[in-house]
Scaffold this motif. Sequence first.
Motif, PDB file in Angstrom:
ATOM      1  N   LEU A 183     -14.419 -22.571 -16.617  1.00 14.35           N
ATOM      2  CA  LEU A 183     -13.368 -23.386 -16.025  1.00 14.35           C
ATOM      3  C   LEU A 183     -13.736 -24.866 -16.064  1.00 14.35           C
ATOM      4  N   LEU A 184     -14.980 -25.192 -15.747  1.00 10.89           N
ATOM      5  CA  LEU A 184     -15.391 -26.599 -15.707  1.00 10.89           C
ATOM      6  C   LEU A 184     -15.410 -27.227 -17.090  1.00 10.89           C
ATOM      7  N   THR A 185     -15.718 -26.451 -18.099  1.00  9.47           N
ATOM      8  CA  THR A 185     -15.844 -27.000 -19.458  1.00  9.47           C
ATOM      9  C   THR A 185     -14.662 -26.642 -20.351  1.00  9.47           C
ATOM     10  N   GLY A 186     -13.631 -25.998 -19.824  1.00  8.42           N
ATOM     11  CA  GLY A 186     -12.544 -25.485 -20.661  1.00  8.42           C
ATOM     12  C   GLY A 186     -11.284 -26.307 -20.684  1.00  8.42           C
ATOM     13  N   TYR A 187     -11.284 -27.502 -20.098  1.00 13.09           N
ATOM     14  CA  TYR A 187     -10.076 -28.324 -20.125  1.00 13.09           C
ATOM     15  C   TYR A 187      -9.762 -28.739 -21.565  1.00 13.09           C
ATOM     16  N   VAL A 196       3.100 -28.631 -19.392  1.00 12.80           N
ATOM     17  CA  VAL A 196       2.446 -28.623 -18.091  1.00 12.80           C
ATOM     18  C   VAL A 196       3.105 -29.678 -17.207  1.00 12.80           C
ATOM     19  N   ARG A 197       3.448 -29.286 -16.008  1.00 17.27           N
ATOM     20  CA  ARG A 197       4.111 -30.206 -15.091  1.00 17.27           C
ATOM     21  C   ARG A 197       3.220 -31.398 -14.777  1.00 17.27           C
ATOM     22  N   GLU A 198       3.841 -32.516 -14.498  1.00 17.61           N
ATOM     23  CA  GLU A 198       3.102 -33.727 -14.187  1.00 17.61           C
ATOM     24  C   GLU A 198       2.235 -33.518 -12.938  1.00 17.61           C
ATOM     25  N   GLY A 199       1.006 -33.961 -13.011  1.00 20.86           N
ATOM     26  CA  GLY A 199       0.058 -33.767 -11.919  1.00 20.86           C
ATOM     27  C   GLY A 199      -0.812 -32.549 -12.084  1.00 20.86           C
ATOM     28  N   LEU A 200      -0.521 -31.705 -13.096  1.00 17.22           N
ATOM     29  CA  LEU A 200      -1.333 -30.529 -13.378  1.00 17.22           C
ATOM     30  C   LEU A 200      -2.047 -30.714 -14.718  1.00 17.22           C
ATOM     31  N   TYR A 201      -3.057 -29.891 -14.945  1.00 17.22           N
ATOM     32  CA  TYR A 201      -3.870 -29.986 -16.152  1.00 17.22           C
ATOM     33  C   TYR A 201      -3.988 -28.600 -16.765  1.00 17.22           C
ATOM     34  N   TYR A 202      -4.042 -28.562 -18.085  1.00 16.99           N
ATOM     35  CA  TYR A 202      -4.087 -27.280 -18.789  1.00 16.99           C
ATOM     36  C   TYR A 202      -5.524 -26.792 -18.891  1.00 16.99           C
ATOM     37  N   ASN A 203      -5.728 -25.543 -18.461  1.00 14.15           N
ATOM     38  CA  ASN A 203      -7.031 -24.899 -18.561  1.00 14.15           C
ATOM     39  C   ASN A 203      -6.795 -23.428 -18.859  1.00 14.15           C
ATOM     40  N   PRO A 204      -7.157 -22.946 -20.048  1.00 13.70           N
ATOM     41  CA  PRO A 204      -6.836 -21.553 -20.416  1.00 13.70           C
ATOM     42  C   PRO A 204      -7.564 -20.514 -19.585  1.00 13.70           C
ATOM     43  N   TYR A 205      -8.627 -20.883 -18.871  1.00 17.25           N
ATOM     44  CA  TYR A 205      -9.375 -19.911 -18.076  1.00 17.25           C
ATOM     45  C   TYR A 205      -8.824 -19.775 -16.659  1.00 17.25           C
ATOM     46  N   PHE A 206      -7.930 -20.663 -16.262  1.00 17.41           N
ATOM     47  CA  PHE A 206      -7.363 -20.602 -14.916  1.00 17.41           C
ATOM     48  C   PHE A 206      -6.118 -19.731 -14.935  1.00 17.41           C
ATOM     49  N   PRO A 207      -5.942 -18.822 -13.973  1.00 18.85           N
ATOM     50  CA  PRO A 207      -4.739 -17.989 -13.942  1.00 18.85           C
ATOM     51  C   PRO A 207      -3.477 -18.846 -13.875  1.00 18.85           C
ATOM     52  N   GLY A 208      -2.607 -18.687 -14.859  1.00 21.20           N
ATOM     53  CA  GLY A 208      -1.420 -19.516 -14.956  1.00 21.20           C
ATOM     54  C   GLY A 208      -1.605 -20.719 -15.855  1.00 21.20           C
ATOM     55  N   GLN A 209      -2.845 -21.025 -16.231  1.00 22.04           N
ATOM     56  CA  GLN A 209      -3.223 -22.093 -17.154  1.00 22.04           C
ATOM     57  C   GLN A 209      -2.979 -23.506 -16.634  1.00 22.04           C
ATOM     58  N   SER A 233     -22.339 -29.671 -20.419  1.00 23.41           N
ATOM     59  CA  SER A 233     -22.801 -28.293 -20.292  1.00 23.41           C
ATOM     60  C   SER A 233     -23.978 -28.183 -19.322  1.00 23.41           C
ATOM     61  N   GLN A 234     -24.859 -29.188 -19.318  1.00 21.39           N
ATOM     62  CA  GLN A 234     -25.995 -29.166 -18.403  1.00 21.39           C
ATOM     63  C   GLN A 234     -25.536 -29.298 -16.958  1.00 21.39           C
ATOM     64  N   VAL A 235     -24.598 -30.192 -16.720  1.00 17.90           N
ATOM     65  CA  VAL A 235     -24.063 -30.378 -15.370  1.00 17.90           C
ATOM     66  C   VAL A 235     -23.365 -29.110 -14.887  1.00 17.90           C
ATOM     67  N   ALA A 236     -22.556 -28.495 -15.758  1.00 17.70           N
ATOM     68  CA  ALA A 236     -21.859 -27.266 -15.379  1.00 17.70           C
ATOM     69  C   ALA A 236     -22.846 -26.137 -15.127  1.00 17.70           C
ATOM     70  N   LYS A 237     -23.884 -26.049 -15.955  1.00 17.45           N
ATOM     71  CA  LYS A 237     -24.876 -24.994 -15.776  1.00 17.45           C
ATOM     72  C   LYS A 237     -25.619 -25.158 -14.458  1.00 17.45           C
ATOM     73  N   ASP A 238     -25.992 -26.390 -14.115  1.00 23.90           N
ATOM     74  CA  ASP A 238     -26.753 -26.620 -12.886  1.00 23.90           C
ATOM     75  C   ASP A 238     -25.919 -26.339 -11.640  1.00 23.90           C
ATOM     76  N   VAL A 239     -24.678 -26.780 -11.630  1.00 24.85           N
ATOM     77  CA  VAL A 239     -23.855 -26.551 -10.436  1.00 24.85           C
ATOM     78  C   VAL A 239     -23.515 -25.074 -10.299  1.00 24.85           C
TER      79      VAL A 239
END
Length: 294
Positions: A183-187, A196-209, A233-239
Amino acid sequence: AGAAVCFCALVPPQANMSFTALPRNKKVALTTLGVVTAGGAGLALMLHQSVKASDLELHPPNYPWSHAGPLSSLDHASIRRGYQVYKQVCSACHSMEYLAFRNLVGVSHTEAEVKAIAEEVEVVDGPDESGEMFTRPGKLSDYFPKPYPNPESARVANNGALPPDLSYIINARHGGEDYVFSLLTGYCEPPAGVTVREGLYYNPYFPGQAIGMAPPIYNEILEYDDGTPATMSQVAKDVCTFLRWASEPEHDQRKRMGLKLLMGSAILVPLMYYMKRHRWSVLKSRKIAYRPPK
């Protein structure tokens, strides 16, 4: 009653024949037909579910986490960096209300370091002797501060979306750290035909995208204290490693106890087998005969 008797008399005898009374070839044919029908129905249902427009989100891949092995422990240096990511990036919107500063002692920081971190937070306490509330520096026993005083204010600040608490997010989401990392790296940009409606962002891993959280991390979003390059990737892996520890603080202890149990079983099981095979079997097969009194 007479009509009923006449109706029963007209029923052919084959209609009352049970399945067990059928010939062998008919049994095989009916069984095969049932299996094929059930399998075809199940396959059709699976294909239908796989192409539904509401299920277009991607399933996260399985990443080779260093702590995924049955005897592997968490990377505590990564936990320390992950806390830094949470503090500088995630804590602006997400809370961790079930985690206290004292939980970091001996895991990612020393006691002196955690005390210094806690003292940076102003905690509302009281009432005092005059009945007034006051603020004081944080202590080890205090929990992580919340970014918003209540869920309503959190929704107002995030266009109606409520940022979830991250204390148990790894266990609360299917896929665990694989899902959070993806999710963190999939935008990305939405594909052709998807708006995608204004104010939202597309992410294929999020339910509803469509997700209300803007891309939270990118390359060099922060500077690690230990000098590790802060790639995305390092930041996402650490968190994700930090959130895994937060969701399961007993992770290392659980595996350590499992290893001890296996070592004890390696000694106990052969001993029990020897007692059963060579000692108890003699007593079990012994025949005792009682002589009647004279």
